[in-house]
Design a protein around this motif. Structure first.
Motif, PDB file in Angstrom:
ATOM      1  N   ARG A  39       1.131   4.080  -2.894  1.00 25.94           N
ATOM      2  CA  ARG A  39       0.888   5.494  -2.605  1.00 25.94           C
ATOM      3  C   ARG A  39       2.083   6.350  -2.994  1.00 25.94           C
ATOM      4  O   ARG A  39       1.927   7.432  -3.572  1.00 25.94           O
ATOM      5  N   LYS A  41       0.821  -1.199   0.000  1.00 25.83           N
ATOM      6  CA  LYS A  41       0.000   0.000   0.000  1.00 25.83           C
ATOM      7  C   LYS A  41       0.859   1.254   0.000  1.00 25.83           C
ATOM      8  O   LYS A  41       0.570   2.223  -0.695  1.00 25.83           O
ATOM      9  N   ARG A  42       1.959   1.248   0.796  1.00 28.79           N
ATOM     10  CA  ARG A  42       2.853   2.401   0.818  1.00 28.79           C
ATOM     11  C   ARG A  42       3.567   2.574  -0.525  1.00 28.79           C
ATOM     12  O   ARG A  42       3.735   3.687  -1.009  1.00 28.79           O
ATOM     13  N   ARG A  83       2.233   6.772  -6.771  1.00 29.20           N
ATOM     14  CA  ARG A  83       1.298   7.789  -7.262  1.00 29.20           C
ATOM     15  C   ARG A  83       1.808   9.196  -6.970  1.00 29.20           C
ATOM     16  O   ARG A  83       1.646  10.116  -7.779  1.00 29.20           O
ATOM     17  N   SER A  84       2.427   9.374  -5.809  1.00 28.27           N
ATOM     18  CA  SER A  84       2.949  10.683  -5.447  1.00 28.27           C
ATOM     19  C   SER A  84       4.038  11.118  -6.404  1.00 28.27           C
ATOM     20  O   SER A  84       4.080  12.264  -6.852  1.00 28.27           O
TER      21      SER A  84
END
Length: 802
Positions: A467, A463-464, A470-471
């Motif tokens: 994320r 999940k990290r 995407r960042s």
């Protein structure tokens, strides 16, 4: 039907047909059996063993249920046979399952038309009858429950004669002797307990009982055509759907009672500990103030049996409930089992489902999200460890992460070494067989089941990574396709306590990427945090310390946070961070001592020291409010530098004075704080030790009470055996006296007969000598005088003479 009234108001009545109507809430027969098990499990009974068996009484199939709990008085038995009476309360951490006061009636009448209850306490024995056949035979208009009580002191209730007559006429037991035989059967389990026998069992359209008692002699199974749940292939259906033994093994989240089915113990299991690749997650719904723990893992027996195991107050409500992600075409979450205790939801009356409320729907939605996260994390970690692996994780062979076993004496759970083969365990296992010497006694508390990790979730690297990816795509464009995952998880407590982070002044005030910017998760994971102290319990003392330091803190001007729009482009960090100076971090209070220590550590680097002084003097300036002023200061750096240099000398002098004045006070406060922390830690340790000792003493008392109960039961049995042996001895003594008397009589008679026979022999010898004169051929030496030969010769001679 005569209407009963109370103060002139008619009372509601229950028609006998309601017994059948009430039982229809159980569409599955095992849910009815679970109601009877719950009654023995609840703290008001608190049975340690429960027996389920099939028997035949007078050519009728019967189900029998027996426990060694506290038993029921006459008043409690009457409440159990009535409707809606439930006064069960929690005892310590043992929360009752029953809440409606309807379980026995609905469960027993679902299994059969008639049920009889035998119960025994230390003072009395009672018998109660709940029978649809009896009510139909007497054409009753209301539900009648005959109850019969026998007291040990002999003060029985005279009105029980009518109940005794009804029980003997309309039950399987037609004599008082048969009733006492069933009551004595409870004594085999313990001095107190209850026994329930149900007959006229429900049958299928083919005339067979809905239970199959022949498929397994140690199990009770549902026939394949008796329920809609068993019409599918047994290989694709969880065994707990049709096997009572398998269902009872997972009936409780943490089993406290041993269940025996047809003479063989059920191997109960800690369902949350019997999975593979176990991971704990937390769910905090908006309508609760605490987190709910969720355990995920893979089924080690069959990948086709998966879903959410939903418990309520330790009791299984829904088994293998598939959430939305497991029902999709992609079949995400195959083989994964989730375990959650939903005490915040309301179960239905049959305890096989939850009320369809907004809370329930939100819970199921969040469970689906968290299960999908676990599914993605497992597949991500598998791909990371072995990129060439093509076998899905659900198809691999798995073994449970942990092995737990329950002691047959104290019923405590003990952990065995990982990888231990459970097939090597004996039929009965006790604490003294434990591999771990620390838990080799029944008096020792149970091992903690990862309670210290209860509020922690597993690291969600996938999940990290997603994320962060995407960042970066948002910042640098879509050409960034992949970044490496973090090696260490982010600690939420570290993020919350970021004000306590230890960094050098040069790092904080340099022009690097991380200078005075919002730290990314990567920077937090790579930095080393200061030791954190929980000062919640010291809030009052810290408030006093803050009030003392408030005067020193007011001497420095407050610095407001700068808006991002007012920063020039060349001052912004390269990583896109935001400049966030705050007065709480840099005010001239106790924190100045820390900054001075950091400054002393960096004396070797003069450039860093100068930059630190310059940056700190900037912090005490009034912030620029207008954009034009900011750019004006940027264009004239020499003026600003001179102003800062002059201001820095005065600020340093003020800081040195403040540090000198507050050094003694701060050291004293720090010493007091350390002493308070030590005292708190010592108090917590003492409290924990006392609590452990108290729990140990309680368990020891419980064990002694159980041992006392067992000894009392043995004493009662020995007293009964002594009484029976005494009566037998009396009978034997009487018999011996009678035999002795008979023997003496026979001896006297034999002596008398011997004397008479001697006299008769002498008489015959004399007659023989007389007869020689009449019969010269008579040879007396060849005559047997013990026989009647002489008598016959005498008769012949007398006939000739006369």
């Amino acid at each position: 039907m005569a209407t009963r009234k109370h103060r002139g108001i008619p009372l509601s009545s229950l028609n006998p047909k309601f017994l059948h109507t009430n039982s229809t809430s159980h569409t599955w027969p095992f849910s009815a059996i679970a109601e009877l098990i719950d009654n023995a499990y609840d703290p008001d009974v608190c049975a340690k063993q429960f027996w389920i068996d099939w028997t035949r009484i007078k050519n009728l199939d019967c189900l029998s249920f027996m426990d060694n709990g506290a038993g029921m008085t006459r008043a409690k038995l009457h409440k159990m046979l009535s409707f809606g009476y439930s006064d069960k309360k929690a005892v310590r951490d043992h929360v009752p399952v029953g809440v409606y006061g309807n379980g026995f009636k609905s469960g027993s009448m679902r299994l059969g038309k008639d049920a009889i209850v035998f119960t025994k306490t230390r003072d009395s024995m009672s018998v109660g009858l709940l029978s649809q056949s009896y009510l139909q035979a007497i054409k009753a208009q209301q539900i009648l429950v005959p109850i019969l009580t026998f007291r040990r002191d002999g003060q029985n209730i005279p009105e029980d004669a009518a109940s005794l007559d009804a029980i003997l006429r309309h039950s399987l037991f037609n004599t008082e002797k048969e009733l006492f035989t069933e009551l004595r059967a409870i004594s085999v389990a313990g001095p107190t307990g209850s026994r329930i026998i149900i007959w006229n069992l429900r049958r299928t359209t083919k005339g067979e009982t809905e239970f199959n008692f022949d498929a397994d002699k140690y199990d009770i199974q549902i026939r394949a055509n008796a329920s809609d749940k068993t019409r599918e292939s047994r290989a694709m259906t969880p065994e707990s759907d049709y096997s009572l033994r398998a269902y009872c093994s997972i009936l409780y989240l943490k089993p406290r009672m041993q269940i025996n089915i047809r003479g063989q113990k059920v191997k109960t299991q800690l369902i949350s500990k019997s999975l593979a690749y176990i991971a704990n997650d937390n769910y905090r719904p908006s309508f609760l103030t605490k987190r709910i723990r969720i355990t995920f893992g893979f089924n080690t027996k069959s990948k086709e049996h998966y879903g959410i195991m939903m418990y309520h107050k330790n009791r299984l409500i829904k088994a293998y409930e598939k959430v939305s992600c497991q029902r999709k075409v992609e079949r995400k979450g195959v083989g994964i089992i989730g375990v959650i205790e939903c005490n915040f939801l309301q179960p239905t009356h049959n305890k096989q489902d939850f009320d369809d409320t907004d809370k329930y729907r939100k819970t199921m939605h969040n469970l689906s999200i968290k299960l999908e996260d676990y599914w993605n994390e497992i597949r991500y970690m598998q791909k990371k460890e072995d990129p060439k692996c093509t076998v899905p994780i659900e198809d691999t062979i798995k073994v449970p992460d942990q092995v737990w076993v329950q002691c047959d004496s104290c019923l405590k759970w003990r952990r065995l070494p990982d990888g231990f083969d459970c097939s090597r365990l004996p039929e009965k296992w006790f604490c003294n067989m434990n591999h771990d010497p620390q838990f080799r006694s029944c008096l020792v508390e149970e091992e903690l089941q990862d309670q210290e990790e209860e509020q922690k979730s597993y690291p969600k690297c996938f999940k990290r990574q997603k994320r962060n990816s995407r960042s970066l795509q948002y910042e640098h464009g879509p050409e960034v396709l992949e970044i490496p995952a973090l090696e260490a998880p982010v600690n939420a407590r570290q993020l919350k306590n970021s004000a306590n982070w230890k960094s050098s002044p040069a790092d904080l005030f340099s022009n690097s990427v991380t200078s005075l910017s919002v730290l990314t998760p990567t920077s937090y994971a790579q930095s080393s945090p200061m030791p954190l102290i929980n000062l919640t319990a010291l809030s009052d003392s810290l408030k006093r310390i803050k009030r003392k330091d408030s005067t020193a803190e007011e001497t420095a001007p407050a610095v407001n946070p700068m808006p991002c729009a007012s920063l020039p482009n060349n001052v912004l960090p390269k990583g896109g961070g935001i400049f966030i100076p705050t007065h709480s971090s840099f005010a001239a209070n106790k924190g100045e001592g820390k900054w001075d220590e950091m400054e002393n550590e960096n004396n070797a680097n003069s450039d860093n020291k100068e930059s630190f002084k310059t940056a700190r003097c900037n912090l005490y300036q009034e912030p620029f409010q207008e954009e034009d002023e900011w750019y004006a200061s940027e264009e004239s750096p020499s003026t600003e530098t001179q102003y800062c240099t002059a201001e820095s000398h005065s600020m340093e002098e003020e800081e040195e004075e403040l540090c000198d004045n507050n050094e003694d006070e701060w050291s004293l406060q720090q010493q007091q704080q350390d002493e308070l922390v030590e005292m708190m830690e010592q108090t917590v340790e003492d409290k924990e030790v006392c609590r452990n000792e108290l729990e140990l003493l309680r368990n020891h008392c419980t064990a002694l009470e159980d041992e006392r109960s067992q000894l009392l039961s043995k004493l009662e049995k020995m007293e009964e055996e002594k009484a029976s042996l005494s009566s037998l001895c009396d009978q034997l003594k009487c018999k011996m006296e009678r035999l002795k008397t008979e023997k003496d009589g026979r001896l006297r008679e034999n002596v008398r007969n011997g004397e008479e026979s001697q006299k008769l022999r002498k008489l015959r010898i004399n007659l023989g000598h007389l007869l020689v004169s009449f019969v010269p051929d008579l040879d007396l030496q060849q005559v047997d005088f013990n026989s009647d030969v002489i008598d016959m010769l005498l008769d012949q001679v007398l006939k000739e003479v006369t």
